[in-house]
Enzyme design. Sequence first.
Site, PDB file in Angstrom:
ATOM      1  N   CYS A 352      -4.382  -2.110 -10.962  1.00 43.28           N
ATOM      2  CA  CYS A 352      -3.450  -3.109 -11.578  1.00 43.28           C
ATOM      3  C   CYS A 352      -4.222  -4.496 -11.728  1.00 43.28           C
ATOM      4  CB  CYS A 352      -2.186  -3.040 -10.715  1.00 43.28           C
ATOM      5  SG  CYS A 352      -1.590  -2.858  -9.590  1.00 43.28           S
ATOM      6  N   ARG A 381      -9.142   4.177  -0.677  1.00 42.08           N
ATOM      7  CA  ARG A 381      -7.425   4.448   0.453  1.00 42.08           C
ATOM      8  C   ARG A 381      -8.185   4.638   1.860  1.00 42.08           C
ATOM      9  NH1 ARG A 381      -2.797   4.876  -3.064  1.00 42.08           N
ATOM     10  NH2 ARG A 381      -3.443   3.931  -5.411  1.00 42.08           N
ATOM     11  N   GLN A 399      -7.510   7.729 -10.832  1.00 36.88           N
ATOM     12  CA  GLN A 399      -5.584   7.843 -11.202  1.00 36.88           C
ATOM     13  C   GLN A 399      -6.440   8.027 -12.504  1.00 36.88           C
ATOM     14  OE1 GLN A 399      -4.326   4.638  -9.265  1.00 36.88           O
ATOM     15  NE2 GLN A 399      -2.832   5.319  -8.058  1.00 36.88           N
ATOM     16  N   ASP A 401      -4.375   6.314 -14.666  1.00 38.20           N
ATOM     17  CA  ASP A 401      -3.662   4.372 -13.635  1.00 38.20           C
ATOM     18  C   ASP A 401      -3.053   4.316 -15.374  1.00 38.20           C
ATOM     19  OD1 ASP A 401      -2.437   3.554 -12.027  1.00 38.20           O
ATOM     20  OD2 ASP A 401      -3.654   2.177 -11.453  1.00 38.20           O
ATOM     21  N   HIS A 403      -0.887   0.948 -17.370  1.00 35.67           N
ATOM     22  CA  HIS A 403       0.143  -0.641 -17.529  1.00 35.67           C
ATOM     23  C   HIS A 403       1.075  -0.644 -18.203  1.00 35.67           C
ATOM     24  CE1 HIS A 403      -1.805  -0.356 -13.099  1.00 35.67           C
ATOM     25  NE2 HIS A 403      -0.919  -0.298 -12.819  1.00 35.67           N
ATOM     26  N   LYS A 487      11.339   2.807  -7.651  1.00 32.39           N
ATOM     27  CA  LYS A 487      10.002   3.221  -8.516  1.00 32.39           C
ATOM     28  C   LYS A 487      10.922   4.669  -8.847  1.00 32.39           C
ATOM     29  CE  LYS A 487       7.269   5.317  -4.558  1.00 32.39           C
ATOM     30  NZ  LYS A 487       5.839   5.934  -3.959  1.00 32.39           N
ATOM     31  N   HIS A 535       4.079  -0.180 -14.557  1.00 37.26           N
ATOM     32  CA  HIS A 535       3.149   0.944 -13.367  1.00 37.26           C
ATOM     33  C   HIS A 535       3.268   2.345 -13.540  1.00 37.26           C
ATOM     34  CE1 HIS A 535       1.346  -1.788 -10.757  1.00 37.26           C
ATOM     35  NE2 HIS A 535       3.062  -2.271 -11.131  1.00 37.26           N
TER      36      HIS A 535
END
Length: 662
Positions: A352, A381, A399, A401, A403, A487, A535
């Site tokens: 992000c 991570r 991911q 991912d 946005h 979330k 997200h």
Amino acid sequence: MSDVLVTVVSPAGQAEQTVTAGTRAWELFKDVPDVIAARVGGALKDLAYELIAGDEVEGVLIDSADGRDILRHSTAHVLAQAVQDLYPDAKLGIGPPVENGFYYDFDVETPFVPEDLAKIETRMRKIIKENQKFSRRVTTDDDARAELADEPYKLELIGLKGSAADAAEGAGAEVGAGELTIYDNLDRNGEIAWKDLCRGPHLPTTKRIPAFKLMRSAAAYWRGDEKNKQLQRIYGTAWETKEALDEHLHRIEEAERRDHRKLGRDLDLYSFPDEIGSGLPVFHPKGGVIKREMEDYVRRRHIEEGFEYVGTPHIAKEGLFYTSGHLPYYGEGMFPALDLDGMDYRLKAMNCPMHNLIFRSRQRSYRELPLRLFEFGHVYRNEKSGVIHGLTRVRGFAQDDSHSYVTPEQAPDEIRHLLNFVLSLLRDFGLDDFYLELSTRDDSKPDKFIGSDEEWEIATKVLEDVCVETGLELVPDPGGAAYYGPKVSVQARDAIGRTWQMSTIQYDFNMPSGPRFNLEYVASDGTRQQPVMIHSAKFGSIERFMGVLVEHYAGAFPPWLAPVQVQAIPVADTFADYLYDVAKKMKALGLRVEVDDSDDRMQKKIRNAQLQKVPFMLIAGADDVEAGAVSFRYRDGRQDNGVPIDEAIARVAQAVADRVQV
């Protein structure tokens, strides 16, 4: 004695009832044998609780969530009693109920072995048969210390934070807020057979334990801290009936059969080389096929859903993650800094911050919103070694991912759009049993979250309203929000009923703000406004999603995902060229075909294909060659003989196109 008016709550409703003062809760439910405790004014109590005027009392059934916890914690006490009967020098740790079972920690000189567990189980059955009574009594710090002088770990819990009224971390079943209590196990003569520091409640007697089993033993640090002494933990499970226990044990066997780590080896999909490091998987060619199919699918779907594909690097200057708030609030989950040319860089743990820089790279207009950015971003991570588990908990993963940058007014529709996208994706991959979980902030821990009360209230309300619209079950998760906003996560149940957290959608009003990235768009009136950032991750991570799929399908993937869709098997070497020609036609259509031209006998070739869980087999002998046909064999053993080649190819192509399981 005077009469007492109480309210009894049952599935049929509430009814007032007059009882004699001193009446025990069990007397209200003596005709309901499955009630093993009571909920009084919302608090769980033993059935021996004495009713007082105004109590609102509800029976707790043994097969309810609370009932099972009470059953399992009571069984943990029986376990501890049995261990100290057999091993008098054993010192007690803690013994709480956990999901599907319980455990108890012990300080013993020699680690437990399976033969020990069998002896302990036998002793437990004897204690259960003795019908010992669980009896609660209130004590003081000093009296408890005197009684438990030989139990150093219990003494530590009593003195934790200077007061017995404070709850011990991981020891909530032993010490709770309010009164300090000890539970005695009383024999038939009313003598104390065993005792433990505990807040309860418990079953009335040990004989109310219908079915249990000890599962395994393992090492565990006292209170989960690796700086503390390592104890021996015994895990067990307890259920309300023998049938429920058998079903649970069957689920465990099925879960072991489906273990994605074992199937990954057996099917040659991926591995975890020590030379690379813990939590860093590598994908073999067959696993790479599945991974590519997943990537191709989700990339296409994102484009169809209005997303634009972007790419960002694996590392960035450390300051970027201070700006985003990740280092102050998520620093433990990131790898240590790398020194490059005298500057600190970090492996990214999320995409992000970099997407925000793409948004900020030029002036944006309200006409561009929603602006949807998506990438397969590889992130890292710093997971602790003890929690790493195959593909489902790793240190490096990709991911899917995305946005979405929207106006506040657009946020509900965008969340609705994303949630529909997520649910349709899960259904395409064969997961169609799910519920939603709404994670909100914990108001008692304000330092863990950023943003105003009003912002959190608005964001939470938007997510909740959209979730309710779906008609799916919505489960609250207080305190589970990200530091920057609430979330919703989709919790999917697999083929054997286990729940996995899959996709997430997060409402973020903090990262776009002035103190952080200062994201702006030009509104229709010419003013500069801050967008809302949403997200979303559909797979969550490709690695974890694949691990879940392997277990969901037990490695028997639907044809469109199967690494090898067709295994061609000649009855004899003479017919191999014929099947190579068939395979060439299928490959021209994008189908994945292999021809087994090994020296193995035909039946072994079929067996090998079954073990590799190949969806279809095409078998050819002399009659097939003469007829321009094949024997078409399915994974489950069904077989159609004399199927013309074009029809056989069409069957496979249709099954792949329809994404059906066979």
